[in-house]
Design a protein around this motif. Structure first.
Motif, mmCIF file in Angstrom:
data_model
loop_
_atom_site.group_PDB
_atom_site.id
_atom_site.type_symbol
_atom_site.label_atom_id
_atom_site.label_comp_id
_atom_site.label_asym_id
_atom_site.label_seq_id
_atom_site.Cartn_x
_atom_site.Cartn_y
_atom_site.Cartn_z
ATOM 1 N N GLU A 146 0.830 -1.204 0.000
ATOM 2 C CA GLU A 146 0.000 0.000 0.000
ATOM 3 C C GLU A 146 0.867 1.257 0.000
ATOM 4 O OE1 GLU A 146 -2.494 -0.631 3.414
ATOM 5 O OE2 GLU A 146 -3.884 -1.919 2.289
ATOM 6 N N THR A 147 1.974 1.225 0.740
ATOM 7 C CA THR A 147 2.896 2.370 0.755
ATOM 8 C C THR A 147 3.430 2.636 -0.643
ATOM 9 O OG1 THR A 147 3.534 1.969 3.045
ATOM 10 C CG2 THR A 147 5.071 3.243 1.694
ATOM 11 N N LEU A 148 3.854 1.573 -1.335
ATOM 12 C CA LEU A 148 4.403 1.748 -2.682
ATOM 13 C C LEU A 148 3.346 2.200 -3.685
ATOM 14 C CD1 LEU A 148 6.879 -1.233 -3.139
ATOM 15 C CD2 LEU A 148 7.399 1.141 -2.620
ATOM 16 N N THR A 149 2.158 1.618 -3.633
ATOM 17 C CA THR A 149 1.148 1.927 -4.645
ATOM 18 C C THR A 149 0.384 3.224 -4.373
ATOM 19 O OG1 THR A 149 -0.471 0.495 -3.537
ATOM 20 C CG2 THR A 149 0.805 -0.482 -5.335
ATOM 21 N N ASN A 150 0.434 3.738 -3.144
ATOM 22 C CA ASN A 150 -0.343 4.929 -2.803
ATOM 23 C C ASN A 150 0.509 6.158 -2.520
ATOM 24 O OD1 ASN A 150 -2.842 3.590 -2.972
ATOM 25 N ND2 ASN A 150 -2.552 2.745 -0.931
ATOM 26 N N SER A 151 1.787 6.121 -2.905
ATOM 27 C CA SER A 151 2.659 7.246 -2.562
ATOM 28 C C SER A 151 3.103 8.047 -3.780
ATOM 29 C CB SER A 151 3.873 6.741 -1.787
ATOM 30 O OG SER A 151 4.566 5.794 -2.563
ATOM 31 N N ALA A 168 -3.848 -5.839 -3.885
ATOM 32 C CA ALA A 168 -3.386 -4.536 -4.381
ATOM 33 C C ALA A 168 -4.559 -3.625 -4.740
ATOM 34 C CB ALA A 168 -2.465 -4.719 -5.581
ATOM 35 N N ALA A 169 -5.663 -4.224 -5.152
ATOM 36 C CA ALA A 169 -6.854 -3.447 -5.508
ATOM 37 C C ALA A 169 -7.712 -3.117 -4.290
ATOM 38 C CB ALA A 169 -7.682 -4.202 -6.538
ATOM 39 N N GLY A 170 -7.293 -3.577 -3.109
ATOM 40 C CA GLY A 170 -8.019 -3.254 -1.887
ATOM 41 C C GLY A 170 -9.103 -4.244 -1.510
ATOM 42 N N VAL A 171 -9.137 -5.393 -2.176
ATOM 43 C CA VAL A 171 -10.128 -6.426 -1.864
ATOM 44 C C VAL A 171 -9.542 -7.351 -0.805
ATOM 45 C CG1 VAL A 171 -11.464 -8.362 -2.791
ATOM 46 C CG2 VAL A 171 -11.054 -6.335 -4.206
ATOM 47 N N ALA A 193 -11.628 -6.071 -10.010
ATOM 48 C CA ALA A 193 -10.523 -5.497 -9.240
ATOM 49 C C ALA A 193 -9.362 -5.105 -10.132
ATOM 50 C CB ALA A 193 -10.065 -6.485 -8.168
ATOM 51 N N ALA A 194 -9.037 -5.962 -11.116
ATOM 52 C CA ALA A 194 -7.906 -5.673 -12.021
ATOM 53 C C ALA A 194 -8.183 -4.412 -12.822
ATOM 54 C CB ALA A 194 -7.661 -6.869 -12.941
ATOM 55 N N LYS A 195 -9.424 -4.243 -13.290
ATOM 56 C CA LYS A 195 -9.776 -3.038 -14.046
ATOM 57 C C LYS A 195 -9.644 -1.802 -13.172
ATOM 58 C CE LYS A 195 -12.841 -5.211 -17.398
ATOM 59 N NZ LYS A 195 -14.219 -5.396 -17.861
ATOM 60 N N GLU A 196 -10.092 -1.891 -11.934
ATOM 61 C CA GLU A 196 -10.012 -0.748 -11.017
ATOM 62 C C GLU A 196 -8.554 -0.448 -10.667
ATOM 63 O OE1 GLU A 196 -12.514 -1.673 -7.713
ATOM 64 O OE2 GLU A 196 -14.356 -1.446 -8.884
ATOM 65 N N LEU A 197 -7.756 -1.499 -10.468
ATOM 66 C CA LEU A 197 -6.343 -1.310 -10.131
ATOM 67 C C LEU A 197 -5.593 -0.649 -11.271
ATOM 68 C CD1 LEU A 197 -3.952 -1.763 -8.208
ATOM 69 C CD2 LEU A 197 -3.694 -4.033 -9.210
#
Length: 197
Positions: A146-151, A168-171, A193-197
């Motif tokens: 989450e740190t890597l993907t949300n920073s 990774a998609a938050g599920v 989830a993949a589409k949202e990610l």
């Protein structure tokens, strides 16, 4: 070049196998009489790898280091394995470079190294493939992903198995090590989830 999402996976798989057989990848393509009108996207990709011999910088899981290097060489790339932050400034300048980050065996000391590599490669618009191995297996792995993907970092590709992509998609999903504990409805959830990610 997806196989799983097409209506006939057997036909798609056969086309991919024919492309690989025609152009490589287990050595340089020496055929000069290929009709370029018949090339598939896979043919073009492999031909470009062989033509440009791209540098592929890996910071990867200790389990797959040798395999990653050998596959990179086999398809025509040039691998380098480095966690030395001083290397990143020079590596990002190399034409046709890319970076593969596999966080399967990260430690507290590797976290700033990963961040430094991502920052350098993002600054030069170098493609980054991120593999958040086992990111749903523990709280610490989930938080790091989450740190890597949300920073504010940009990744060209986030690859993983169903559990990793869903996490990774938050599920919320149960994982056992690197393996997802599949449920009957996982496929439908995974596509969304993949589409949202």
């Amino acid at each position: 070049y997806c196989i799983m999402a097409v209506s006939d996976a057997q036909v798609a798989s056969t086309k991919k196998l024919n492309s690989i057989s025609k152009v490589g990848p287990w050595g340089k393509n020496t055929t000069t009489n290929i009709n370029t009108n018949e090339l598939t996207p896979m043919d073009v990709s492999i031909s470009n790898i062989q033509k440009y011999n791209p540098l592929v910088h890996h910071i990867t899981n200790e389990v797959v280091t040798n395999f990653s290097a050998n596959v990179t060489i086999a398809i025509g790339g040039s691998p380098i394995m480095s966690q030395l932050t001083e290397d990143f400034k020079d590596l990002k300048k190399i034409s046709h470079a890319s970076f593969v980050l596999n966080t399967g065996t990260f430690t507290e000391s590797s976290i700033p190294i990963h961040a430094a590599a991502i920052k350098e490669y993002n600054s030069a618009s170098v493609p980054i493939v991120y593999d958040p191995v086992g990111c749903g297996a523990t709280v610490a792995r989930r938080k790091y992903m989450e740190t890597l993907t949300n920073s504010g970092h940009y990744f060209s590709v986030i690859k993983g198995n169903s559990g990793e992509i869903l996490t990774a998609a938050g599920v919320e999903i149960d994982m056992k090590g690197c393996d997802a504990i599949e449920k009957e409805d996982t496929a439908a959830i995974l596509i969304k989830a993949a589409k949202e990610l």
